[in-house]
Design a protein around this motif. Sequence first.
Motif, PDB file in Angstrom:
ATOM      1  N   LEU A  12       0.827  -1.213   0.000  1.00  0.00           N
ATOM      2  CA  LEU A  12       0.000   0.000   0.000  1.00  0.00           C
ATOM      3  C   LEU A  12       0.857   1.256   0.000  1.00  0.00           C
ATOM      4  O   LEU A  12       0.319   2.365  -0.030  1.00  0.00           O
ATOM      5  CB  LEU A  12      -0.914   0.022   1.234  1.00  0.00           C
ATOM      6  CG  LEU A  12      -1.927  -1.109   1.353  1.00  0.00           C
ATOM      7  CD1 LEU A  12      -2.744  -0.950   2.633  1.00  0.00           C
ATOM      8  CD2 LEU A  12      -2.839  -1.177   0.138  1.00  0.00           C
ATOM      9  N   LEU A  19       2.460   5.771   2.794  1.00  0.00           N
ATOM     10  CA  LEU A  19       1.189   5.300   2.261  1.00  0.00           C
ATOM     11  C   LEU A  19       0.845   6.081   0.993  1.00  0.00           C
ATOM     12  O   LEU A  19       0.866   7.308   0.987  1.00  0.00           O
ATOM     13  CB  LEU A  19       0.084   5.473   3.298  1.00  0.00           C
ATOM     14  CG  LEU A  19      -1.260   4.836   2.947  1.00  0.00           C
ATOM     15  CD1 LEU A  19      -1.185   3.322   3.105  1.00  0.00           C
ATOM     16  CD2 LEU A  19      -2.360   5.394   3.842  1.00  0.00           C
ATOM     17  N   VAL A  24      -6.535   4.743  -0.856  1.00  0.00           N
ATOM     18  CA  VAL A  24      -7.594   5.020   0.113  1.00  0.00           C
ATOM     19  C   VAL A  24      -8.971   4.711  -0.468  1.00  0.00           C
ATOM     20  O   VAL A  24      -9.775   3.985   0.137  1.00  0.00           O
ATOM     21  CB  VAL A  24      -7.521   6.477   0.600  1.00  0.00           C
ATOM     22  CG1 VAL A  24      -8.717   6.790   1.508  1.00  0.00           C
ATOM     23  CG2 VAL A  24      -6.200   6.731   1.321  1.00  0.00           C
ATOM     24  N   GLU A  25      -9.254   5.240  -1.622  1.00  0.00           N
ATOM     25  CA  GLU A  25     -10.594   5.062  -2.196  1.00  0.00           C
ATOM     26  C   GLU A  25     -10.924   3.597  -2.478  1.00  0.00           C
ATOM     27  O   GLU A  25     -12.017   3.134  -2.102  1.00  0.00           O
ATOM     28  CB  GLU A  25     -10.739   5.897  -3.469  1.00  0.00           C
ATOM     29  CG  GLU A  25     -12.144   5.844  -4.054  1.00  0.00           C
ATOM     30  CD  GLU A  25     -12.305   6.784  -5.240  1.00  0.00           C
ATOM     31  OE1 GLU A  25     -13.314   6.664  -5.949  1.00  0.00           O
ATOM     32  OE2 GLU A  25     -11.417   7.631  -5.456  1.00  0.00           O
ATOM     33  N   LEU A  27      -9.872   0.925  -0.994  1.00  0.00           N
ATOM     34  CA  LEU A  27     -10.080   0.221   0.266  1.00  0.00           C
ATOM     35  C   LEU A  27     -11.383   0.639   0.925  1.00  0.00           C
ATOM     36  O   LEU A  27     -12.108  -0.194   1.479  1.00  0.00           O
ATOM     37  CB  LEU A  27      -8.899   0.479   1.207  1.00  0.00           C
ATOM     38  CG  LEU A  27      -7.566  -0.143   0.779  1.00  0.00           C
ATOM     39  CD1 LEU A  27      -6.437   0.366   1.664  1.00  0.00           C
ATOM     40  CD2 LEU A  27      -7.628  -1.663   0.819  1.00  0.00           C
ATOM     41  N   ARG A  28     -11.703   1.917   0.859  1.00  0.00           N
ATOM     42  CA  ARG A  28     -12.960   2.395   1.447  1.00  0.00           C
ATOM     43  C   ARG A  28     -14.171   1.845   0.713  1.00  0.00           C
ATOM     44  O   ARG A  28     -15.214   1.564   1.326  1.00  0.00           O
ATOM     45  CB  ARG A  28     -13.000   3.923   1.413  1.00  0.00           C
ATOM     46  CG  ARG A  28     -12.221   4.616   2.497  1.00  0.00           C
ATOM     47  CD  ARG A  28     -12.388   6.113   2.379  1.00  0.00           C
ATOM     48  NE  ARG A  28     -11.784   6.810   3.509  1.00  0.00           N
ATOM     49  CZ  ARG A  28     -11.666   8.118   3.584  1.00  0.00           C
ATOM     50  NH1 ARG A  28     -12.126   8.890   2.596  1.00  0.00           N
ATOM     51  NH2 ARG A  28     -11.102   8.694   4.643  1.00  0.00           N
ATOM     52  N   LEU A  48      -4.252   2.560  11.021  1.00  0.00           N
ATOM     53  CA  LEU A  48      -4.463   2.706   9.576  1.00  0.00           C
ATOM     54  C   LEU A  48      -5.937   2.551   9.229  1.00  0.00           C
ATOM     55  O   LEU A  48      -6.489   3.363   8.463  1.00  0.00           O
ATOM     56  CB  LEU A  48      -3.632   1.663   8.823  1.00  0.00           C
ATOM     57  CG  LEU A  48      -3.810   1.664   7.304  1.00  0.00           C
ATOM     58  CD1 LEU A  48      -3.375   2.984   6.696  1.00  0.00           C
ATOM     59  CD2 LEU A  48      -3.036   0.510   6.680  1.00  0.00           C
ATOM     60  N   CYS A  49      -6.599   1.542   9.782  1.00  0.00           N
ATOM     61  CA  CYS A  49      -8.021   1.363   9.505  1.00  0.00           C
ATOM     62  C   CYS A  49      -8.832   2.583   9.947  1.00  0.00           C
ATOM     63  O   CYS A  49      -9.749   3.027   9.229  1.00  0.00           O
ATOM     64  CB  CYS A  49      -8.547   0.112  10.215  1.00  0.00           C
ATOM     65  SG  CYS A  49      -7.964  -1.444   9.533  1.00  0.00           S
ATOM     66  N   LEU A  52      -8.217   5.380   7.508  1.00  0.00           N
ATOM     67  CA  LEU A  52      -8.842   5.088   6.214  1.00  0.00           C
ATOM     68  C   LEU A  52     -10.359   5.197   6.291  1.00  0.00           C
ATOM     69  O   LEU A  52     -11.022   5.366   5.270  1.00  0.00           O
ATOM     70  CB  LEU A  52      -8.469   3.675   5.752  1.00  0.00           C
ATOM     71  CG  LEU A  52      -7.041   3.447   5.280  1.00  0.00           C
ATOM     72  CD1 LEU A  52      -6.807   1.956   5.031  1.00  0.00           C
ATOM     73  CD2 LEU A  52      -6.746   4.241   4.015  1.00  0.00           C
TER      74      LEU A  52
END
Length: 225
Positions: A12, A19, A24-25, A27-28, A48-49, A52
């Motif tokens: 990542l 990072l 980001v997008e 994973l979201r 991180l979670c 994010l």
Amino acid sequence: MQPLAVDIDGTLTDDDRALDPRVVEPLREWPAPVVVATGKALPYPVGLCEFLGIPIRVIAENGGAVYLADDDELEFHGDREAAQAVVERYEAAGHELGWGEVDFVNRWRETEVAVSVDQPLQPLRDIAASEGMHVFDTGYAYHVTAPDVDKSRGLRSVARRLGYDPADFAAVGDSENDAGMFELAGTAYAVANADATARTAADGVTEGSFADGFLEAVERIRGGS
């Protein structure tokens, strides 16, 4: 869509371990559960979670620590005392952990101990073997851990607790500590910067490196290829 298990460093990130904001997008917006699977100590993937904005689902310390917000249960596997005995012998032999006076790498680590890759590897492997322990070389650190602990053990736990089979998962990573997870997951991609062990265990290797490889992998997973 398959649930996704993804490494952090080298997967990542860019080659400076920062990072990549482009991850980001995806994973979201991933429509199935996303699990962050890393060799880092537990606070790092949890943080991180949170940043994010995704549910906290983490495999930390190479499978030694597993937490899911879904059931709010934290489980540990491994032998921190045995790992500590290895590094104490390593230090007694004249070597160092290599993290400086304030060691944030190991400060919150509960199931293993990590040594800097600036330090000699073979003496560490030899001492670990004599103590019945294992060393993962992730390219970012040497992780002294119990031989029955790896990311595949973490993935088995996560899958069971989320109501999936491990083979339902897609996995993306870059290092030998991802190999066990790759072999268990139904689909596995190594990014182009991955080491030989990860590349061999993966179903495919991306053309792109680091986060470019991750973005390529998720497109291939979406497309079912």
